[in-house]
Design a protein around this motif. Structure first.
Motif, PDB file in Angstrom:
ATOM      1  N   ALA A 132       0.824  -1.206   0.000  1.00 17.25           N
ATOM      2  CA  ALA A 132       0.000   0.000   0.000  1.00 17.25           C
ATOM      3  C   ALA A 132       0.860   1.258   0.000  1.00 17.25           C
ATOM      4  O   ALA A 132       0.557   2.237  -0.691  1.00 17.25           O
ATOM      5  CB  ALA A 132      -0.926  -0.009   1.213  1.00 17.25           C
ATOM      6  N   THR A 133       1.942   1.239   0.763  1.00 14.49           N
ATOM      7  CA  THR A 133       2.841   2.395   0.805  1.00 14.49           C
ATOM      8  C   THR A 133       3.530   2.607  -0.527  1.00 14.49           C
ATOM      9  O   THR A 133       3.663   3.743  -0.999  1.00 14.49           O
ATOM     10  CB  THR A 133       3.884   2.193   1.911  1.00 14.49           C
ATOM     11  OG1 THR A 133       3.228   1.986   3.166  1.00 14.49           O
ATOM     12  CG2 THR A 133       4.789   3.397   2.023  1.00 14.49           C
ATOM     13  N   ALA A 134       3.983   1.519  -1.140  1.00 12.15           N
ATOM     14  CA  ALA A 134       4.618   1.632  -2.451  1.00 12.15           C
ATOM     15  C   ALA A 134       3.642   2.163  -3.492  1.00 12.15           C
ATOM     16  O   ALA A 134       4.011   2.977  -4.355  1.00 12.15           O
ATOM     17  CB  ALA A 134       5.176   0.280  -2.879  1.00 12.15           C
ATOM     18  N   MET A 135       2.386   1.716  -3.419  1.00 13.59           N
ATOM     19  CA  MET A 135       1.383   2.213  -4.353  1.00 13.59           C
ATOM     20  C   MET A 135       1.162   3.713  -4.164  1.00 13.59           C
ATOM     21  O   MET A 135       1.052   4.466  -5.145  1.00 13.59           O
ATOM     22  CB  MET A 135       0.067   1.469  -4.160  1.00 13.59           C
ATOM     23  CG  MET A 135      -1.017   1.871  -5.146  1.00 13.59           C
ATOM     24  SD  MET A 135      -2.597   1.052  -4.835  1.00 13.59           S
ATOM     25  CE  MET A 135      -3.069   1.872  -3.308  1.00 13.59           C
TER      26      MET A 135
ATOM     27  N   PRO B  79      -2.032   3.273 -15.987  1.00 14.77           N
ATOM     28  CA  PRO B  79      -1.096   2.582 -15.086  1.00 14.77           C
ATOM     29  C   PRO B  79      -1.531   2.594 -13.629  1.00 14.77           C
ATOM     30  O   PRO B  79      -1.413   1.573 -12.938  1.00 14.77           O
ATOM     31  CB  PRO B  79       0.215   3.362 -15.290  1.00 14.77           C
ATOM     32  CG  PRO B  79       0.104   3.913 -16.661  1.00 14.77           C
ATOM     33  CD  PRO B  79      -1.332   4.270 -16.823  1.00 14.77           C
ATOM     34  N   SER B  80      -2.028   3.721 -13.137  1.00 16.52           N
ATOM     35  CA  SER B  80      -2.473   3.784 -11.745  1.00 16.52           C
ATOM     36  C   SER B  80      -3.623   2.821 -11.494  1.00 16.52           C
ATOM     37  O   SER B  80      -3.645   2.098 -10.480  1.00 16.52           O
ATOM     38  CB  SER B  80      -2.892   5.214 -11.392  1.00 16.52           C
ATOM     39  OG  SER B  80      -1.812   6.108 -11.527  1.00 16.52           O
TER      40      SER B  80
ATOM     41  N   ALA C 292      -5.589  -2.377  -9.380  1.00 17.63           N
ATOM     42  CA  ALA C 292      -6.366  -3.595  -9.610  1.00 17.63           C
ATOM     43  C   ALA C 292      -5.544  -4.840  -9.326  1.00 17.63           C
ATOM     44  O   ALA C 292      -6.064  -5.845  -8.838  1.00 17.63           O
ATOM     45  CB  ALA C 292      -6.869  -3.620 -11.058  1.00 17.63           C
ATOM     46  N   ILE C 293      -4.236  -4.783  -9.595  1.00 18.20           N
ATOM     47  CA  ILE C 293      -3.388  -5.955  -9.393  1.00 18.20           C
ATOM     48  C   ILE C 293      -3.112  -6.202  -7.920  1.00 18.20           C
ATOM     49  O   ILE C 293      -3.140  -7.345  -7.448  1.00 18.20           O
ATOM     50  CB  ILE C 293      -2.062  -5.786 -10.170  1.00 18.20           C
ATOM     51  CG1 ILE C 293      -2.334  -5.815 -11.687  1.00 18.20           C
ATOM     52  CG2 ILE C 293      -1.061  -6.875  -9.788  1.00 18.20           C
ATOM     53  CD1 ILE C 293      -1.130  -5.463 -12.514  1.00 18.20           C
TER      54      ILE C 293
ATOM     55  N   ILE D  76      -3.619  -5.887  -0.439  1.00 19.08           N
ATOM     56  CA  ILE D  76      -3.860  -4.896   0.597  1.00 19.08           C
ATOM     57  C   ILE D  76      -4.925  -5.387   1.559  1.00 19.08           C
ATOM     58  O   ILE D  76      -4.865  -5.153   2.759  1.00 19.08           O
ATOM     59  CB  ILE D  76      -4.277  -3.559  -0.050  1.00 19.08           C
ATOM     60  CG1 ILE D  76      -3.144  -3.027  -0.923  1.00 19.08           C
ATOM     61  CG2 ILE D  76      -4.625  -2.522   1.014  1.00 19.08           C
ATOM     62  CD1 ILE D  76      -3.502  -1.774  -1.670  1.00 19.08           C
ATOM     63  N   THR D  77      -5.942  -6.078   1.039  1.00 17.67           N
ATOM     64  CA  THR D  77      -7.074  -6.492   1.866  1.00 17.67           C
ATOM     65  C   THR D  77      -7.095  -7.991   2.133  1.00 17.67           C
ATOM     66  O   THR D  77      -8.093  -8.552   2.527  1.00 17.67           O
ATOM     67  CB  THR D  77      -8.393  -6.103   1.164  1.00 17.67           C
ATOM     68  OG1 THR D  77      -8.446  -6.742  -0.118  1.00 17.67           O
ATOM     69  CG2 THR D  77      -8.480  -4.601   0.974  1.00 17.67           C
ATOM     70  N   GLY D  78      -5.977  -8.655   1.892  1.00 19.85           N
ATOM     71  CA  GLY D  78      -5.959 -10.103   1.965  1.00 19.85           C
ATOM     72  C   GLY D  78      -5.859 -10.687   3.348  1.00 19.85           C
ATOM     73  O   GLY D  78      -5.963 -11.902   3.516  1.00 19.85           O
TER      74      GLY D  78
END
Length: 279
Positions: free
Chosen positions: A199-202, A256-257, A262-263, A268-270
């Motif tokens: 999440a931080t990298a995103m 790209p964002s 989506a990928i 993140i929510t797993g």
């Protein structure tokens, strides 16, 4: 009775959420519609949601008029590098701030809060002078360093929360087995922080990908300009936008964002933390 009262409240919540989603989606859907409209429909006094005669001409013009692929490559290089460096730096710093109590953690927390209060315009002149002395003006590496510094406080703040949520018992067990701080961080804590790191990298990637002001000021050569700067070239000398190609290029710039989110949204929510505790 409580069930009857909860159903209208729940319906109201869903309605409010739907309205919010429509509010967020409207600009993007209109952008897509504009990107596929031919020139006569763009100037129509009665615009429509769905183009009557969809065309790819705007995309062709966008690629013919501006070097979108080169600019996208520059943006991708800068955004990926900034995200990777920010995460590598922020992860051990967040671990220290979350696990250690002292002046260092307090000072770091204060730096995170204060750094977010400075607007871009306030720091651009001293930043420009520093980069000029370091010969990093008109350099992608210099822009990467700027993005790392700018995204690092928020990235650090995000990761501190994830570290504090990680069970300290696993680290204590690793210490009993003889693992040092670094080994514990790499082998025990870092895997538990995978959702937070992703999440931080995103966040860092999207921030760098969409940033415009620093790239406009620091990059002068056309071959080094990023995609947000190139989009401004679709504006004429009098500020009149070449609307069709601009919409097409802007639509391509958002892909790209959306694709990255989506990928990785499952990661993140797993619930990886919950699974690690169960094992």
């Amino acid at each position: 009775m409580s069930l009857r009262t909860s159903r209208p409240a729940r319906a109201g919540q869903y309605l409010a959420l739907l309205c919010y989603l429509v509010f967020l989606a409207f600009p993007f859907l209109w952008l897509i519609s504009t990107a596929f409209k031919p020139a006569p429909e763009l100037g129509s006094l009665h615009p429509t949601w769905i183009p009557d005669s969809p065309t790819l001409e705007n995309f062709r013009q966008a690629f013919d008029e501006q070097p979108l692929l080169r600019a996208a490559g520059n943006s991708l290089t800068v955004a990926l590098s900034a995200a990777l460096i920010a995460v590598v730096i922020a992860t051990p710093m967040a671990y220290v701030m979350a696990r250690q109590r002292g002046r260092l953690a307090t000072a770091a927390t204060g730096w995170v809060v204060v750094s977010q209060a400075f607007p871009f315009v306030l720091v651009i002149i001293p930043l420009f002078l520093v980069l000029k002395n370091l010969h990093l003006i008109n350099s992608l590496f210099g822009l990467i360093m700027v993005y790392v510094v700018w995204s690092l406080p928020f990235a650090l703040w995000m990761l501190v929360g994830y570290v504090r949520a990680a069970p300290a018992e696993l680290e204590e067990a690793a210490a009993v087995d003889g693992a040092g701080r670094l080994r514990t961080l790499v082998s025990v804590t870092a895997p538990l922080l995978a959702p937070g790191i992703v999440a931080t990298a995103m966040f860092a990637f999207i921030t760098a990908w969409n940033e415009f002001f620093f790239a406009l000021v620091l990059l002068k050569s056309p071959e080094k300009q990023t995609l947000p700067v190139i989009l401004t070239h679709f504006l004429g000398a009098e500020g009149v936008a070449d609307l069709g190609p601009l919409a097409a290029a802007a639509f391509l710039a958002t892909i790209p964002s959306l694709a990255i989110f989506a990928i990785i949204q499952r990661r993140i929510t797993g619930g990886m933390l919950a699974g690690a505790v169960k094992t």
